[in-house]
Scaffold this motif. Structure first.
Motif, PDB file in Angstrom:
ATOM      1  N   ALA A  12     -38.371  29.082  72.099  1.00 23.07           N
ATOM      2  CA  ALA A  12     -39.808  27.391  72.400  1.00 23.07           C
ATOM      3  C   ALA A  12     -40.928  28.158  72.574  1.00 23.07           C
ATOM      4  O   ALA A  12     -41.420  27.362  72.058  1.00 23.07           O
ATOM      5  N   SER A  13     -40.716  28.571  73.689  1.00 20.78           N
ATOM      6  CA  SER A  13     -41.984  29.318  74.669  1.00 20.78           C
ATOM      7  C   SER A  13     -42.862  29.857  73.261  1.00 20.78           C
ATOM      8  O   SER A  13     -44.466  29.640  73.336  1.00 20.78           O
ATOM      9  N   LEU A  14     -42.221  30.560  72.313  1.00 23.68           N
ATOM     10  CA  LEU A  14     -42.860  30.794  70.988  1.00 23.68           C
ATOM     11  C   LEU A  14     -43.579  29.824  69.880  1.00 23.68           C
ATOM     12  O   LEU A  14     -44.843  29.768  69.576  1.00 23.68           O
ATOM     13  N   MET A  57     -41.127  21.019  73.363  1.00 24.49           N
ATOM     14  CA  MET A  57     -41.023  20.310  73.535  1.00 24.49           C
ATOM     15  C   MET A  57     -39.309  19.877  73.743  1.00 24.49           C
ATOM     16  O   MET A  57     -38.330  19.512  74.845  1.00 24.49           O
ATOM     17  N   ALA A  58     -38.516  19.447  72.615  1.00 26.04           N
ATOM     18  CA  ALA A  58     -37.175  19.499  72.046  1.00 26.04           C
ATOM     19  C   ALA A  58     -36.168  20.979  72.505  1.00 26.04           C
ATOM     20  O   ALA A  58     -34.951  20.491  72.793  1.00 26.04           O
ATOM     21  N   SER A  59     -36.724  21.457  72.139  1.00 26.22           N
ATOM     22  CA  SER A  59     -36.561  22.832  72.114  1.00 26.22           C
ATOM     23  C   SER A  59     -36.211  22.785  74.135  1.00 26.22           C
ATOM     24  O   SER A  59     -35.400  23.529  74.190  1.00 26.22           O
ATOM     25  N   LEU A  60     -36.641  23.086  74.061  1.00 23.69           N
ATOM     26  CA  LEU A  60     -37.251  23.575  75.926  1.00 23.69           C
ATOM     27  C   LEU A  60     -36.040  22.167  76.665  1.00 23.69           C
ATOM     28  O   LEU A  60     -36.225  22.225  77.224  1.00 23.69           O
ATOM     29  N   LEU A  85     -31.676  18.260  70.717  1.00 24.04           N
ATOM     30  CA  LEU A  85     -31.940  19.232  69.849  1.00 24.04           C
ATOM     31  C   LEU A  85     -32.504  18.802  68.465  1.00 24.04           C
ATOM     32  O   LEU A  85     -33.533  18.726  67.717  1.00 24.04           O
ATOM     33  N   ILE A  86     -31.701  18.042  67.850  1.00 25.13           N
ATOM     34  CA  ILE A  86     -31.857  16.951  66.335  1.00 25.13           C
ATOM     35  C   ILE A  86     -32.313  16.056  66.155  1.00 25.13           C
ATOM     36  O   ILE A  86     -33.291  15.987  65.201  1.00 25.13           O
ATOM     37  N   ILE A  87     -32.161  15.228  67.279  1.00 25.32           N
ATOM     38  CA  ILE A  87     -33.187  13.974  67.895  1.00 25.32           C
ATOM     39  C   ILE A  87     -35.346  14.382  67.750  1.00 25.32           C
ATOM     40  O   ILE A  87     -35.793  13.887  66.822  1.00 25.32           O
ATOM     41  N   GLY A  88     -35.210  15.219  68.970  1.00 23.42           N
ATOM     42  CA  GLY A  88     -36.356  15.876  69.322  1.00 23.42           C
ATOM     43  C   GLY A  88     -36.500  16.823  67.469  1.00 23.42           C
ATOM     44  O   GLY A  88     -37.899  16.446  67.155  1.00 23.42           O
ATOM     45  N   LEU A  89     -35.903  17.082  66.870  1.00 22.01           N
ATOM     46  CA  LEU A  89     -36.305  18.236  65.687  1.00 22.01           C
ATOM     47  C   LEU A  89     -36.610  17.230  64.751  1.00 22.01           C
ATOM     48  O   LEU A  89     -37.920  17.202  63.617  1.00 22.01           O
TER      49      LEU A  89
END
Length: 108
Positions: A12-14, A57-60, A85-89
């Motif tokens: 997520a940082s990457l 941001m979803a991953s973080l 995560l799934i919703i954010g992606l």
């Protein structure tokens, strides 16, 4: 769960670093095929960077929620974290497709 959260945090940082770089006019990080018909590269970079920021941001957020459920017995927190995560992606990819449709006249 802790090891997974750390690996996910690094990924997520990457993604966050890439989204900031693209937002700041490093549009060469976007594959040239996806910029063939783009006339306003600066606006495309800003919009694409914002859309990629949603994915980062979803991953973080998934990492942070996952750390609360560090014990392997707590399945509820893991399910909530995965749902975030799934919703954010899904939202982030939807924004990326919208940006590509607006500036590149289509995804492909």
């Amino acid at each position: 769960m802790l090891v997974y959260s750390v690996i996910m945090f690094l990924a997520a940082s990457l993604l966050l670093a890439f989204s900031i770089a693209i937002y700041r006019d490093k549009t060469n990080l976007i594959h040239s095929y996806h910029q063939i018909k783009v006339t306003d590269k600066a606006a495309n970079g800003k919009a694409f960077g914002k859309a990629l920021l949603v994915v980062a941001m979803a991953s973080l957020l998934r990492c942070i929620i996952g750390l609360f459920g560090a014990s392997d017995n707590d399945k509820t927190i893991a399910i909530v974290a995965d749902a975030v995560l799934i919703i954010g992606l899904g939202i982030g990819i939807g924004f990326i497709v919208a940006v590509q449709n607006k500036y590149n006249k289509g995804v492909f």
